[in-house]
Enzyme design. Structure first.
Site, PDB file in Angstrom:
ATOM      1  N   ARG A   1      47.666  10.661 -79.328  1.00 52.98           N
ATOM      2  CA  ARG A   1      47.260  11.958 -79.847  1.00 52.98           C
ATOM      3  C   ARG A   1      48.327  12.975 -79.490  1.00 52.98           C
ATOM      4  O   ARG A   1      48.678  13.111 -78.313  1.00 52.98           O
ATOM      5  CB  ARG A   1      45.902  12.371 -79.261  1.00 52.98           C
ATOM      6  CG  ARG A   1      44.733  11.626 -79.878  1.00 52.98           C
ATOM      7  CD  ARG A   1      44.523  12.040 -81.324  1.00 52.98           C
ATOM      8  NE  ARG A   1      43.503  11.228 -81.990  1.00 52.98           N
ATOM      9  CZ  ARG A   1      43.311  11.243 -83.314  1.00 52.98           C
ATOM     10  NH1 ARG A   1      44.072  11.982 -84.102  1.00 52.98           N
ATOM     11  NH2 ARG A   1      42.384  10.499 -83.855  1.00 52.98           N
TER      12      ARG A   1
ATOM     13  N   CYS B   1      44.960  -0.217 -94.491  1.00 58.58           N
ATOM     14  CA  CYS B   1      45.563  -0.676 -93.229  1.00 58.58           C
ATOM     15  C   CYS B   1      46.743  -1.606 -93.471  1.00 58.58           C
ATOM     16  O   CYS B   1      47.499  -1.903 -92.546  1.00 58.58           O
ATOM     17  CB  CYS B   1      44.525  -1.376 -92.367  1.00 58.58           C
ATOM     18  SG  CYS B   1      43.076  -0.384 -92.054  1.00 58.58           S
TER      19      CYS B   1
ATOM     20  N   GLY C   1      37.645  10.199 -84.273  1.00 55.37           N
ATOM     21  CA  GLY C   1      36.368   9.533 -84.549  1.00 55.37           C
ATOM     22  C   GLY C   1      36.488   8.435 -85.581  1.00 55.37           C
ATOM     23  O   GLY C   1      37.581   7.959 -85.870  1.00 55.37           O
TER      24      GLY C   1
ATOM     25  N   CYS D   1      39.208  -0.522 -81.711  1.00 53.67           N
ATOM     26  CA  CYS D   1      40.419   0.299 -81.640  1.00 53.67           C
ATOM     27  C   CYS D   1      40.077   1.687 -82.163  1.00 53.67           C
ATOM     28  O   CYS D   1      39.075   1.871 -82.855  1.00 53.67           O
ATOM     29  CB  CYS D   1      41.558  -0.320 -82.437  1.00 53.67           C
ATOM     30  SG  CYS D   1      41.625   0.131 -84.176  1.00 53.67           S
TER      31      CYS D   1
END
Lengths: 383, 143
Positions: free
Chosen positions: A16, A80, A113, A199
């Site tokens: 982050r 992904c 989230g 994850c």
């Protein structure tokens, strides 16, 4: 077809990074890859940028500060599997002789989230609570337990392994060991999967410079440039694989996993079999998926994934080390960047540059990503 | 049907809404005339053979639980009851040879078991702006 090599790789840590724009994270990864390959930016003939959550023309925005050179810069989105898809396109362009030097980069800066289901399913399914990654992983996990006797304890062991490895990865978000008990006792998010078996979506970037082998010699020592032995992207075939957001699937026919299709074609094109692999980075969005993927990648027979975990075969010291980087469980998953992050790890492993998470003398490695709707990309690299 | 309020489906083409009390919910399927494969919902192209001649059929009301989970956290944008309550989701295999993705009426994970008998029901999901009841299909364990 010409031989393609990974001339250089670069990565911005996954995690982050409040206030840091995606363009800057991606540019840092690109500069690292160019430097690693010793390729000047002006020699790059095409660029493919993987991202799912960044704005339109993100590739062009990222690369503009390097100077405009007139090359095609194309955004690639395949959920992904975006990063693996960029590698496939880059490899095809070089193999067919279209270009000699191509940049593949991936980046994402995702909301905190759960991944928002808006783009993943139909509106009514989203409102009804029927579209969710964790839900889907849990449904697959429960079926695997029923068919093969796989246990929640085996899933917890996968997470223990990942976090043991992640401690040694400076590019990972979580770098702390977790005990079996901590994982088992964490909250159940979607039965049977616990919070510490998932994850986290996050932020980060990775990049790779691909060259034809002959051209790579101009820039760098090709002994440190693994060959791209194959790069394959597949979607599921009828009757599909129970990946959201299907309405139904036929139970009169055997399910066809896109991962199995992609892996088998990748093995064939690379002229190797699963037994020749020395190291694998795979899509561990959750610990249960990792067990299932061992089977779909033919690392073991169907139903034997749990046994592989119990035997420790996929530990760094095991017979087929999986996710020595700590996997997505430790790195987190910026979806556009995850495939390229895996490729960077495999390159470092094949060069022997992976430090304390180094697998013993690997010669062949695989990267595998799979995403929403059932898109899978498999890349095989070899020394 | 009091006060002119109606029961409307959350989504068209997947199920019929029972009109009379005791009438069973009926899920809609499409059967391909060429290959015989069945899919859930009203479809115009067969996903197996790409045939364009499909017959709409009423799917069996009974099936067996193929897999399941209970979610303990709400996914984003889920129109959840307030406060949120855990809910069950699964795949149910019907005798026609298809498995259907569905909400479950049961949210106690200890009461769910793969292979158990299930039946389809039409359940209230929400109310729309006009006060109509918005309905959705679910599967319920057969007791």
């Amino acid at each position: 077809m010409r031989e393609t090599v990974m001339a250089g790789v670069g990565m911005h840590p996954f995690g982050r990074f409040e206030g840091k724009p995606y363009t800057q994270m991606a540019l840092e990864a690109v500069l690292m890859a160019l430097k690693d390959a010793n390729v000047p930016w002006k020699d790059v003939q095409a660029a493919y940028c993987s991202s799912v959550f960044c704005p339109a023309t993100s590739g062009l925005k990222i690369l503009t500060p390097l100077g405009l050179t007139g090359i095609p810069i194309t955004n690639v989105e395949a959920a992904c599997a975006s990063g693996g898809s960029s590698i496939m396109i880059a490899q095809q362009a070089i193999a067919t002789g279209l270009y000699d030097v191509v940049l593949a980069l991936g980046v994402d800066k995702m909301p905190r989230g759960f991944i928002s289901p808006e783009a993943l399913g139909e509106k009514w399914q989203v409102l009804a609570g029927m579209v969710s990654g964790p839900m889907n992983f849990a449904l697959n996990a429960r079926r695997h337990m029923y068919e093969y006797g796989t246990t929640v304890e085996q899933m917890a062991k996968v997470s223990v392994k990942a976090h043991k490895n992640g401690v040694f990865n400076p590019y990972a978000m979580y770098r702390k060991e977790l005990s079996f008990e901590e994982i088992m006792n964490s909250q159940v998010v979607a039965d049977p999967i616990r919070r510490l078996m998932f994850c986290a979506p996050n932020e980060g970037a990775a990049a790779a410079v691909l060259c034809s082998r002959d051209v790579a010699k101009k820039y760098t020592d090709v002994r440190r440039c693994p060959e791209v032995a194959s790069a394959v992207v597949k979607t599921a075939a009828y009757p599909g694989f129970p990946v959201m957001p299907y309405y139904s699937f036929s139970t009169r026919k055997k399910l066809v996993s896109p991962v199995k299709l992609a892996a088998r074609e990748a093995y064939e094109k690379a002229g190797i079999g699963p037994k020749d692999l020395d190291v694998v980075e795979l899509q561990d969005t959750d610990a249960a998926s990792e067990i299932n993927l061992y089977e779909q990648l033919d690392l073991c027979n169907e139903g034997e994934g749990g046994r592989l975990v119990d035997e420790g075969a996929t530990e760094i010291s095991g017979s087929i080390p999986v996710n020595p980087s700590g996997g997505l469980l430790c790195k987190g998953e910026p979806v556009g960047a995850s495939g390229l992050g895996q490729v960077a790890e495999i390159v470092w492993q094949l060069r022997g540059e992976a430090g304390k998470r180094q697998v013993a003398k690997p010669k062949v490695g695989m990267s595998q990503v799979v995403g929403n709707g059932g898109i899978c990309a498999v890349v095989i690299l070899k020394n | 049907m009091t006060n002119g309020k109606k029961r409307v489906p959350l989504v068209e083409g997947l199920f019929s809404i029972p009109v009379t009390p005791g009438e069973k919910a009926h899920l809609i399927g499409s059967k391909c005339r060429t290959c015989g494969e069945v899919e859930f919902g009203s479809k115009t192209i067969c996903g197996n053979c790409q045939g364009e001649e499909l017959d709409e059929i009423a799917l069996s009301n009974r099936g067996k639980l193929w897999t399941y989970t209970v979610l303990y956290y709400p996914p984003p944008l889920y129109k959840s009851p307030d406060p949120f309550v855990p809910y069950g989701v699964g795949w149910v295999e019907l005798p026609e040879g298809i498995a259907i993705h569905s909400l479950l009426t049961e949210s106690d994970v200890t009461k769910l078991k793969i292979g158990m008998d299930m039946e389809s029901v039409i359940d209230k999901f929400d109310e729309d702006e006009d006060g109509n009841e918005v309905m959705i299909y679910k599967f319920k364990p057969v007791t």
